[in-house]
Design a protein around this motif. Structure first.
Motif, short mmCIF file in Angstrom:
data_model
loop_
_atom_site.label_atom_id
_atom_site.label_comp_id
_atom_site.label_asym_id
_atom_site.label_seq_id
_atom_site.Cartn_x
_atom_site.Cartn_y
_atom_site.Cartn_z
N VAL A 1 0.85 -1.19 0.00
CA VAL A 1 0.00 0.00 0.00
C VAL A 1 0.89 1.24 0.00
O VAL A 1 1.82 1.34 0.80
CB VAL A 1 -0.93 0.02 1.23
N ALA A 2 0.59 2.16 -0.91
CA ALA A 2 1.40 3.38 -1.02
C ALA A 2 0.47 4.58 -1.18
O ALA A 2 -0.41 4.58 -2.04
CB ALA A 2 2.34 3.29 -2.22
N ALA A 3 0.67 5.58 -0.33
CA ALA A 3 -0.13 6.80 -0.38
C ALA A 3 0.50 7.80 -1.32
O ALA A 3 1.72 7.88 -1.47
CB ALA A 3 -0.28 7.40 1.01
N GLY A 4 -0.36 8.58 -1.98
CA GLY A 4 0.10 9.66 -2.84
C GLY A 4 -0.83 10.84 -2.69
O GLY A 4 -1.64 10.90 -1.76
N ARG A 5 -0.72 11.78 -3.61
CA ARG A 5 -1.59 12.96 -3.58
C ARG A 5 -2.28 13.11 -4.92
O ARG A 5 -1.71 12.77 -5.96
CB ARG A 5 -0.79 14.23 -3.28
N ASP B 1 -0.62 2.64 5.03
CA ASP B 1 0.42 3.15 4.14
C ASP B 1 1.77 2.51 4.46
O ASP B 1 2.21 2.49 5.61
CB ASP B 1 0.51 4.68 4.28
N GLY B 2 2.43 1.97 3.43
CA GLY B 2 3.75 1.38 3.61
C GLY B 2 3.74 -0.05 4.09
O GLY B 2 4.80 -0.63 4.32
N PRO C 1 9.61 -0.24 -10.43
CA PRO C 1 9.39 -1.08 -9.25
C PRO C 1 9.59 -0.31 -7.94
O PRO C 1 10.24 0.74 -7.91
CB PRO C 1 10.44 -2.19 -9.40
N MET C 2 9.04 -0.88 -6.88
CA MET C 2 9.17 -0.28 -5.56
C MET C 2 9.94 -1.23 -4.64
O MET C 2 9.61 -2.41 -4.52
CB MET C 2 7.79 0.00 -4.96
N ILE C 3 10.97 -0.70 -3.97
CA ILE C 3 11.71 -1.47 -2.97
C ILE C 3 11.01 -1.34 -1.62
O ILE C 3 10.66 -0.23 -1.20
CB ILE C 3 13.16 -0.96 -2.86
N PHE C 4 10.79 -2.48 -0.96
CA PHE C 4 10.19 -2.52 0.38
C PHE C 4 11.23 -3.07 1.34
O PHE C 4 11.72 -4.19 1.17
CB PHE C 4 8.95 -3.42 0.35
N VAL D 1 10.33 1.22 5.11
CA VAL D 1 10.45 2.28 4.12
C VAL D 1 10.21 1.70 2.74
O VAL D 1 10.34 0.49 2.52
CB VAL D 1 11.84 2.97 4.16
N ARG D 2 9.86 2.56 1.81
CA ARG D 2 9.75 2.16 0.41
C ARG D 2 10.52 3.17 -0.45
O ARG D 2 10.50 4.37 -0.18
CB ARG D 2 8.29 2.07 -0.03
N ILE D 3 11.20 2.65 -1.46
CA ILE D 3 12.05 3.48 -2.31
C ILE D 3 11.77 3.10 -3.76
O ILE D 3 11.96 1.93 -4.15
CB ILE D 3 13.54 3.27 -1.99
N PRO D 4 11.34 4.03 -4.60
CA PRO D 4 11.06 3.70 -6.00
C PRO D 4 12.34 3.57 -6.81
O PRO D 4 13.31 4.30 -6.60
CB PRO D 4 10.22 4.88 -6.48
N VAL D 5 12.33 2.62 -7.74
CA VAL D 5 13.44 2.43 -8.68
C VAL D 5 13.03 3.05 -10.02
O VAL D 5 11.98 2.71 -10.55
CB VAL D 5 13.76 0.94 -8.88
N PRO D 6 13.81 3.95 -10.59
CA PRO D 6 13.44 4.52 -11.89
C PRO D 6 13.26 3.43 -12.94
O PRO D 6 14.05 2.49 -13.02
CB PRO D 6 14.64 5.43 -12.24
#
Length: 219
Positions: A3-7, A47-48, A116-119, A181-186
């Motif tokens: 789950v990832a929150a945005g705006r 979230d997260g 992709p998203m790193i968890f 934490v989550r970190i997006p990969v380009p």
């Protein structure tokens, strides 16, 4: 999925998505993220977190496919790697996952690649938190390396917020009982078919190093 929150476009209210561990095919389309909405109470609290969701798949909109979730529960990340870190004062479980962990490369250069998203998660067991010192705001260091390369093509870090105008040369950091934490990969980093190694650790603390794999298939 994660789950990832945005705006939204106005920046006023949060929106929520769920990034899948592995894409699914809907009407021949590779779908790896759902807009998340519906009856699941207090999505902010999720979230997260890596969850199993049940609900109803809605029609496709301009922003993609939506899932009206009626139930969410925490589950262990699929296709993840974990290790235990022990010392005299604590025992921690470190988990790393990348979502999606396997997908098909975009068929054309013009198509938008999957990002992709790193968890990364640390669960501290026992009565004491992790305590360590850091000389800057970099907390979780990550890298992605193709099997065709001898060194990572991309490195980044999840960083602690810095106070404006304040210079910090040394700080004490406490982690526990659960840290995520989550970190997006380009998408450009993993746009070519092949195998990739994803690594993460607490910066400057190799005991917490963990790695997993990401596979990009031919279109």
């Amino acid at each position: 999925g994660l789950v990832a929150a945005g705006r939204d476009s106005t920046g006023a209210s949060p929106t929520f998505g769920m990034i899948l561990a592995q894409p699914i095919a809907i009407n021949g389309e590779q779908v790896w993220v759902f807009d998340l909405a519906g009856a699941a109470a207090n999505l902010d609290a999720w979230d997260g977190r890596y969850v199993e969701a049940s609900g109803t798949l809605g029609p496709k909109t301009a922003t993609g496919w939506s899932l009206t979730a009626v139930h969410l529960k925490d589950v262990r990340p699929k296709f993840s790697t974990s290790r235990e870190v022990t010392s005299l004062s604590h025992r921690s479980e470190v988990t790393l996952a990348v979502l999606p962990h396997r997908f098909i490369a975009s068929p054309t250069v013009a198509a938008e690649p999957i990002s992709p998203m790193i968890f990364f998660e640390i669960v501290v067991q026992g009565q004491t938190n992790l305590v360590f010192e850091a000389s800057n705001s970099d907390l979780v260091c990550v890298s992605v390396q193709s099997d065709r390369q001898r060194e990572p093509a991309w490195r980044d870090a999840w960083r602690l917020p810095e106070e404006s105008g304040r210079s910090v040369t040394r700080m004490a950091i406490r982690i526990g009982p659960v840290f995520r934490v989550r970190i997006p990969v380009p998408g450009s980093v993993v746009s070519r078919p092949g195998a990739y190694t994803v690594r993460a650790t607490l910066c400057g603390n190799p005991d917490f190093n963990v790695q997993t794999t990401l596979t990009v298939d031919q279109p």
